[in-house]
Design an enzyme around this catalytic site. Structure first.
Site, PDB file in Angstrom:
ATOM      1  NE  ARG A 151      37.483  -4.323 -55.537  1.00  0.00           N
ATOM      2  CZ  ARG A 151      36.994  -4.491 -54.313  1.00  0.00           C
ATOM      3  NH1 ARG A 151      37.135  -5.649 -53.695  1.00  0.00           N
ATOM      4  NH2 ARG A 151      36.370  -3.503 -53.691  1.00  0.00           N
ATOM      5  CB  SER A 185      35.650 -11.851 -48.333  1.00  0.00           C
ATOM      6  OG  SER A 185      36.814 -11.656 -49.089  1.00  0.00           O
ATOM      7  CG  ASP A 204      38.444  -9.960 -47.322  1.00  0.00           C
ATOM      8  OD1 ASP A 204      38.487 -10.792 -46.385  1.00  0.00           O
ATOM      9  OD2 ASP A 204      37.594  -9.062 -47.377  1.00  0.00           O
TER      10      ASP A 204
HETATM   11  P1  ADP Z   1      33.927  -5.139 -49.938  1.00  0.00           P
HETATM   12  O1  ADP Z   1      33.991  -5.087 -48.462  1.00  0.00           O
HETATM   13  O2  ADP Z   1      32.575  -5.431 -50.451  1.00  0.00           O
HETATM   14  O3  ADP Z   1      34.990  -5.979 -50.546  1.00  0.00           O
HETATM   15  P2  ADP Z   1      34.849  -2.369 -50.025  1.00  0.00           P
HETATM   16  O4  ADP Z   1      36.111  -2.571 -49.303  1.00  0.00           O
HETATM   17  O5  ADP Z   1      34.884  -1.502 -51.247  1.00  0.00           O
HETATM   18  O6  ADP Z   1      34.162  -3.690 -50.533  1.00  0.00           O
HETATM   19  O7  ADP Z   1      33.816  -1.761 -48.979  1.00  0.00           O
HETATM   20  C1  ADP Z   1      32.580  -1.297 -49.382  1.00  0.00           C
HETATM   21  C2  ADP Z   1      31.882  -0.734 -48.168  1.00  0.00           C
HETATM   22  O8  ADP Z   1      32.638   0.354 -47.634  1.00  0.00           O
HETATM   23  C3  ADP Z   1      30.522  -0.200 -48.458  1.00  0.00           C
HETATM   24  O9  ADP Z   1      29.553  -1.196 -48.239  1.00  0.00           O
HETATM   25  C4  ADP Z   1      30.371   0.939 -47.459  1.00  0.00           C
HETATM   26  O10 ADP Z   1      29.810   0.457 -46.276  1.00  0.00           O
HETATM   27  C5  ADP Z   1      31.783   1.371 -47.164  1.00  0.00           C
HETATM   28  N1  ADP Z   1      32.084   2.626 -47.873  1.00  0.00           N
HETATM   29  C6  ADP Z   1      32.189   2.799 -49.198  1.00  0.00           C
HETATM   30  N2  ADP Z   1      32.444   4.087 -49.484  1.00  0.00           N
HETATM   31  C7  ADP Z   1      32.506   4.739 -48.317  1.00  0.00           C
HETATM   32  C8  ADP Z   1      32.719   6.091 -47.938  1.00  0.00           C
HETATM   33  N3  ADP Z   1      32.921   7.057 -48.824  1.00  0.00           N
HETATM   34  N4  ADP Z   1      32.716   6.369 -46.651  1.00  0.00           N
HETATM   35  C9  ADP Z   1      32.508   5.417 -45.736  1.00  0.00           C
HETATM   36  N5  ADP Z   1      32.270   4.147 -46.010  1.00  0.00           N
HETATM   37  C10 ADP Z   1      32.274   3.799 -47.290  1.00  0.00           C
HETATM   38 MG    MG Z   2      36.887  -6.520 -50.032  1.00  0.00          MG
END
Ligand code: ADP
Ligand code: MG
Length: 491
Positions: free
Chosen positions: A110, A180, A233
């Site tokens: 992002r 992160s 993060d």
């Molecule tokens: P990151 O951790 O990569 O910064 P996010 O906070 O967006 O990104 O987390 C993404 C993760 O969250 C995905 O890999 C998945 O495991 C989980 N996730 C995404 N959408 C859902 C959902 N609708 N329900 C449960 N878990 C989800």
């Molecule tokens: Mg994140």
């Protein structure tokens, strides 16, 4: 009890599907034992192995707290790295100017611009873009990964509307870089990668200064920007949430991976070799690395054995989004092979690692129909299997078991940090409110996970919860990183 869970209420989404025969995608299991009884030995054992009654959770919380203390005492003292972040001052609200945030998390990358207007005007304008990271870059070279990031950053800045964003004359654009992964921070704007997690394995990076990697790539793309703060993060979430609530003491991420950062008293950090031991600083716990007293099942062991960071980050592998679906898949596969969960066949897709994702578990658990229609269609669309009602019920039971264990263990970690803060500050004892800022899609989008986490907090903290608020602070880590770039501006 004034425990506040401020996440949005989610409505289940039901997709549409076409049912057609996909028999070619099944492996015929001639040796499959017929087991039409409602009990399933694999499931029963799995549920037992995943059990986390209150005394067990208490042990986990205590063990995490012990490893926190060990990690604060000496480098490498415990499973938790307890990294010094060099962030002593959290945002005050007075920050002014144009700053940027770059966030390299797990699934997505992002970029955000923030025009800060000081105490009165606060955030005047902000713009952001999310780009998913191509799978091949996660296991490629550092030049490829950082080249991709720099290119996206360059096109983001090129789209900037001059009227909305203003850079003070004579200044470079300054970035708060949220990276992160475990980093050994050497100053607020430099740090070396300790190890990759969450499925990343980019070559030529371990032991290298991650800011230097980004700088080289930016230079190659003719981008005149500078990283003023390298943060995690969790730190970003803590800083961003603190901007609007001064009682925020902890930032927790539950997304692809997991981490927690908190405000610690300097006098409680023996390994901090600085002249001043007064005041506070932010500690990045890297709690995902915790690997003791966890209820590891054979499925966890097998998943771990096949991971790039084998034997490490076992807590992360039990509580974070990247892994919950995969654990369920492994259990279902064994249920399929030892009893006729889906009839006489083992679907090919069920044998494919990471095919079933945490999002799918969430969708299935939200199904409130009598015949579990959504469960049936998720299984059909994702695993290409036609499941009868009994099988659907069992699948939901497996999901619930994994998610319950994950949510409860996450709760135990939060309790460990809350109690550590209380030990040093006695703030809750003196009636002060303490806020835990939560972010990450797993926490945001999985209501059952949140509920199980809350149950653990209630069981372990009891009346002490009356001064604690758990706040969902969506996407504040970018704002936090930009604010920390402002706090640490070279100008
Ligand atoms: P990151 O951790 O990569 O910064 P996010 O906070 O967006 O990104 O987390 C993404 C993760 O969250 C995905 O890999 C998945 O495991 C989980 N996730 C995404 N959408 C859902 C959902 N609708 N329900 C449960 N878990 C989800
Ligand atoms: Mg994140």
């Amino acid at each position: 009890m004034s425990l506040m869970f401020t996440s949005p209420v989610l409505t289940p989404t039901i997709g549409s599907f076409t049912f057609s025969s996909r028999r070619s995608n099944y492996i015929v299991m001639s040796a499959v034992r017929s087991n039409s009884a409602s009990t399933c030995p694999v499931l029963t054992k799995f549920q037992k192995d995943c059990d986390t009654p209150t005394p067990y959770l208490r042990n986990v919380a205590n063990a995490i707290a012990d490893d926190m203390r060990a990690g604060l005492a000496v480098e490498g003292g415990g499973d938790l790295d307890m990294i010094l972040t060099y962030v002593d001052a959290l945002p005050s609200g007075n920050e002014e100017g144009l700053f940027y945030a770059l966030d390299l998390g797990g699934t997505n990358f992002r970029v955000r611009s923030v025009q800060l207007g000081g105490k009165k005007k606060r955030v005047i304008a902000t713009e952001s873009e999310q780009i998913s990271i191509p799978q091949k870059l996660m296991i490629g070279t550092s030049e490829e990964l950082f080249g991709f990031i720099a290119a996206k950053l360059a096109s983001f800045v090129a789209k900037e509307k001059p009227g909305r964003f203003q850079l003070e004359e004579g200044r470079k654009r300054e970035i708060g870089f949220t990276f992160s992964f475990p980093v050994k921070q050497t100053s607020i704007d430099s740090g070396t990668l300790i190890k990759w997690t969450k499925g990343f394995k980019v070559s030529g990076m371990e032991g290298k200064n991650v800011v230097a990697c980004l700088n080289e790539a930016m230079e190659a793309h003719g981008l005149d920007m500078r990283v003023s703060a390298l943060v995690n993060d969790g730190v970003g979430t803590l800083a961003g949430a603190r901007y609007s609530d001064e009682d925020v003491m902890i930032g927790v991420i539950l997304g692809t991976g997991t981490n927690a950062c908190y405000v610690e008293q300097k006098h409680a950090i023996p390994k901090l070799q600085s002249k001043s031991s007064s005041g506070t600083t932010i500690i990045n716990t890297e709690w995902g690395g915790f690997s003791k007293v966890l209820p590891q099942t054979i499925f966890d062991q097998e998943m771990d054995a096949n991971s790039p960071n084998r034997g490490e980050h076992l807590y992360e592998k039990m509580i974070s989004g990247m892994y919950l679906g995969e654990i369920v898949r492994r259990v279902l596969l064994q249920m399929c092979e030892t009893s006729d969960l889906f009839g006489q066949f083992v679907p090919v897709k069920l044998s494919t690692p990471f095919e079933l994702r945490t999002e799918h578990l969430c969708k299935m658990q939200e199904d409130t129909t009598d015949d579990l229609q959504t469960v049936g269609s998720v299984l059909y669309n994702i695993l290409e299997v036609e499941a009868n009602l009994n099988a659907r019920r069992r699948v939901v039971e497996v999901c619930d078991t994994v998610v319950k264990r994950g949510g409860r263990l996450a709760g135990a970690g939060i309790v460990a940090i809350l109690e550590k803060i209380e030990e040093e500050t006695k703030r809750m004892g003196s009636g002060k409110r303490t806020v835990v800022a939560m972010d990450g899609a797993l926490y945001e989008k999985y209501p059952q996970y949140r509920q199980y986490m809350q149950d653990a907090l209630v069981e372990l903290l009891g009346d002490k919860l009356s001064h604690i608020a758990i706040k969902h602070t969506k996407d504040v880590s970018g704002l936090g990183a930009a604010l920390l770039a402002a706090t640490n501006s070279i100008y």
